[in-house]
Design a protein around this motif. Structure first.
Motif, mmCIF file in Angstrom:
data_model
loop_
_atom_site.group_PDB
_atom_site.id
_atom_site.type_symbol
_atom_site.label_atom_id
_atom_site.label_comp_id
_atom_site.label_asym_id
_atom_site.label_seq_id
_atom_site.Cartn_x
_atom_site.Cartn_y
_atom_site.Cartn_z
ATOM 1 N N GLY A 226 0.926 -1.348 0.111
ATOM 2 C CA GLY A 226 0.150 -0.119 -0.025
ATOM 3 C C GLY A 226 0.686 1.273 0.083
ATOM 4 O O GLY A 226 0.362 2.346 0.103
ATOM 5 N N ALA A 227 2.206 1.097 -0.003
ATOM 6 C CA ALA A 227 3.058 2.246 0.025
ATOM 7 C C ALA A 227 2.857 3.158 -1.269
ATOM 8 O O ALA A 227 2.395 2.745 -2.236
ATOM 9 C CB ALA A 227 4.480 1.956 -0.006
ATOM 10 N N VAL A 228 2.877 4.329 -1.232
ATOM 11 C CA VAL A 228 2.512 5.349 -2.271
ATOM 12 C C VAL A 228 3.777 6.136 -2.611
ATOM 13 O O VAL A 228 4.662 6.697 -1.802
ATOM 14 C CB VAL A 228 1.810 6.761 -1.548
ATOM 15 N N ILE A 229 4.294 5.655 -3.998
ATOM 16 C CA ILE A 229 5.443 5.863 -4.592
ATOM 17 C C ILE A 229 5.095 6.371 -6.193
ATOM 18 O O ILE A 229 4.237 5.922 -6.550
ATOM 19 C CB ILE A 229 6.270 4.501 -4.646
ATOM 20 N N GLY A 230 6.143 7.423 -6.495
ATOM 21 C CA GLY A 230 6.079 7.722 -7.434
ATOM 22 C C GLY A 230 7.418 8.000 -8.314
ATOM 23 O O GLY A 230 8.375 7.774 -7.728
ATOM 24 N N CYS A 231 7.309 8.128 -9.545
ATOM 25 C CA CYS A 231 8.675 8.288 -10.374
ATOM 26 C C CYS A 231 8.940 9.787 -10.177
ATOM 27 O O CYS A 231 8.408 10.756 -9.534
ATOM 28 C CB CYS A 231 8.518 7.781 -11.672
ATOM 29 N N PRO A 232 10.393 10.138 -10.449
ATOM 30 C CA PRO A 232 10.653 11.523 -10.255
ATOM 31 C C PRO A 232 9.773 12.571 -11.260
ATOM 32 O O PRO A 232 9.797 13.748 -10.827
ATOM 33 C CB PRO A 232 12.155 11.684 -10.443
ATOM 34 N N HIS A 233 9.134 11.976 -12.273
ATOM 35 C CA HIS A 233 8.386 12.897 -13.041
ATOM 36 C C HIS A 233 7.026 12.948 -12.783
ATOM 37 O O HIS A 233 6.236 13.514 -13.449
ATOM 38 C CB HIS A 233 8.641 12.472 -14.360
ATOM 39 N N GLY A 234 6.495 12.286 -11.861
ATOM 40 C CA GLY A 234 5.122 12.237 -11.476
ATOM 41 C C GLY A 234 4.162 10.827 -11.981
ATOM 42 O O GLY A 234 3.113 10.720 -11.412
ATOM 43 N N GLY A 235 5.001 9.839 -12.365
ATOM 44 C CA GLY A 235 4.238 8.658 -12.812
ATOM 45 C C GLY A 235 3.970 7.965 -11.546
ATOM 46 O O GLY A 235 4.656 8.130 -10.511
ATOM 47 N N ARG A 236 3.156 6.881 -11.513
ATOM 48 C CA ARG A 236 2.954 6.140 -10.311
ATOM 49 C C ARG A 236 3.453 4.728 -10.247
ATOM 50 O O ARG A 236 3.701 4.212 -11.297
ATOM 51 C CB ARG A 236 1.224 5.954 -10.368
ATOM 52 N N VAL A 237 4.053 4.171 -9.125
ATOM 53 C CA VAL A 237 4.895 3.116 -9.063
ATOM 54 C C VAL A 237 3.975 2.209 -8.137
ATOM 55 O O VAL A 237 3.579 2.536 -6.988
ATOM 56 C CB VAL A 237 6.371 3.287 -8.149
ATOM 57 N N THR A 238 3.865 0.965 -8.939
ATOM 58 C CA THR A 238 3.095 0.007 -7.831
ATOM 59 C C THR A 238 3.802 -1.590 -8.159
ATOM 60 O O THR A 238 4.496 -1.638 -9.339
ATOM 61 C CB THR A 238 1.653 -0.048 -8.768
ATOM 62 N N PRO A 239 3.523 -2.287 -7.412
ATOM 63 C CA PRO A 239 4.084 -3.513 -7.555
ATOM 64 C C PRO A 239 3.417 -4.286 -8.952
ATOM 65 O O PRO A 239 2.246 -4.175 -9.159
ATOM 66 C CB PRO A 239 3.670 -4.432 -6.537
ATOM 67 N N ALA A 240 4.312 -5.208 -9.635
ATOM 68 C CA ALA A 240 3.868 -5.608 -10.956
ATOM 69 C C ALA A 240 2.894 -6.745 -10.555
ATOM 70 O O ALA A 240 1.979 -6.905 -11.332
ATOM 71 C CB ALA A 240 4.965 -6.335 -11.590
ATOM 72 N N THR A 241 3.308 -7.623 -9.419
ATOM 73 C CA THR A 241 2.290 -8.288 -8.790
ATOM 74 C C THR A 241 2.276 -8.062 -7.108
ATOM 75 O O THR A 241 3.166 -7.572 -6.606
ATOM 76 C CB THR A 241 2.907 -9.988 -9.012
ATOM 77 N N THR A 242 0.791 -8.386 -6.886
ATOM 78 C CA THR A 242 0.623 -7.722 -5.270
ATOM 79 C C THR A 242 1.637 -8.751 -4.577
ATOM 80 O O THR A 242 1.568 -10.096 -4.756
ATOM 81 C CB THR A 242 -0.603 -8.072 -4.771
ATOM 82 N N PRO A 243 2.521 -8.103 -3.669
ATOM 83 C CA PRO A 243 3.265 -8.980 -2.659
ATOM 84 C C PRO A 243 2.373 -9.798 -1.788
ATOM 85 O O PRO A 243 1.404 -9.106 -1.279
ATOM 86 C CB PRO A 243 3.835 -8.039 -1.772
ATOM 87 N N ASN A 244 2.358 -11.289 -1.575
ATOM 88 C CA ASN A 244 1.449 -11.848 -0.970
ATOM 89 C C ASN A 244 1.864 -12.542 0.258
ATOM 90 O O ASN A 244 1.599 -13.541 0.593
ATOM 91 C CB ASN A 244 0.684 -12.644 -1.894
ATOM 92 N N GLY A 245 3.087 -12.309 0.685
ATOM 93 C CA GLY A 245 3.632 -13.138 1.683
ATOM 94 C C GLY A 245 2.902 -13.065 2.867
ATOM 95 O O GLY A 245 2.069 -12.330 2.931
ATOM 96 N N GLY A 246 3.404 -13.806 3.700
ATOM 97 C CA GLY A 246 2.544 -14.020 5.419
ATOM 98 C C GLY A 246 2.758 -12.910 5.986
ATOM 99 O O GLY A 246 1.944 -12.840 7.014
ATOM 100 N N THR A 247 3.878 -12.132 5.941
ATOM 101 C CA THR A 247 4.122 -11.026 6.805
ATOM 102 C C THR A 247 3.198 -9.764 6.319
ATOM 103 O O THR A 247 3.563 -9.408 5.122
ATOM 104 C CB THR A 247 5.542 -10.659 6.777
ATOM 105 N N ARG A 248 2.927 -9.393 7.086
ATOM 106 C CA ARG A 248 1.824 -8.181 6.904
ATOM 107 C C ARG A 248 2.068 -7.129 7.928
ATOM 108 O O ARG A 248 2.196 -7.100 9.145
ATOM 109 C CB ARG A 248 0.218 -8.587 6.772
ATOM 110 N N LEU A 249 1.773 -5.890 7.593
ATOM 111 C CA LEU A 249 1.570 -4.466 8.302
ATOM 112 C C LEU A 249 0.499 -3.739 8.100
ATOM 113 O O LEU A 249 0.055 -3.491 7.035
ATOM 114 C CB LEU A 249 2.739 -3.473 8.235
ATOM 115 N N ALA A 250 -0.358 -3.727 9.030
ATOM 116 C CA ALA A 250 -1.592 -3.359 9.080
ATOM 117 C C ALA A 250 -2.589 -3.928 7.866
ATOM 118 O O ALA A 250 -3.208 -3.214 7.148
ATOM 119 C CB ALA A 250 -1.656 -1.766 8.873
ATOM 120 N N GLY A 251 -2.427 -5.016 7.644
ATOM 121 C CA GLY A 251 -3.166 -5.793 6.592
ATOM 122 C C GLY A 251 -2.351 -5.795 5.258
ATOM 123 O O GLY A 251 -2.919 -6.411 4.495
ATOM 124 N N ALA A 252 -1.346 -5.103 5.035
ATOM 125 C CA ALA A 252 -0.622 -4.975 3.635
ATOM 126 C C ALA A 252 0.631 -5.696 3.646
ATOM 127 O O ALA A 252 1.368 -5.861 4.677
ATOM 128 C CB ALA A 252 -0.357 -3.438 3.348
#
Length: 111
Positions: A9-35
């Motif tokens: 759920g981290a909010v990440i952008g490229c230096p020009h304003g694009g949106r950075v997202t995981p190519a696949t959703t991390p699905n490991g067993g370790t979670r923080l606040a549900g993510a």
């Protein structure tokens, strides 16, 4: 070394304003606040980067992270922190600058 853990759920952008997202959703067993906690094993893509060079589109399309040597791992892969070294890349793998982490999870200090 310290920093805030990155997760799906981290909010990440490229230096020009694009949106950075995981190519696949991390699905490991370790979670923080549900993510799921993000690790160096996860691929990240950039969408909506408007960057041009001499009026030719040259958008960021991916991010290559270099995990810090914190020794903290999830499922055998180093965790990513907002302080982890990273580079946004074009489709031709030309570096375009580091991503901008706007929001991440809890602060972690490793000694």
């Amino acid at each position: 070394m310290s920093g805030s853990l990155l997760d799906a759920g981290a909010v990440i952008g490229c230096p020009h304003g694009g949106r950075v997202t995981p190519a696949t959703t991390p699905n490991g067993g370790t979670r923080l606040a549900g993510a799921a906690v993000a690790t160096a094993a996860h691929a990240y893509v950039v969408t909506g980067c408007p960057h041009t060079v001499d009026r030719v589109p040259s958008p960021c399309v991916s991010v290559r992270w270099t995990a810090d040597g914190t020794g903290v791992t999830v499922d055998g892969a180093p965790v990513l922190l907002d302080t982890s070294a990273a580079q946004c890349l074009t489709a031709a793998f030309v570096p375009q600058g580091p991503p901008v982490v706007q929001a991440a999870q809890r602060k972690v200090t490793v000694r």
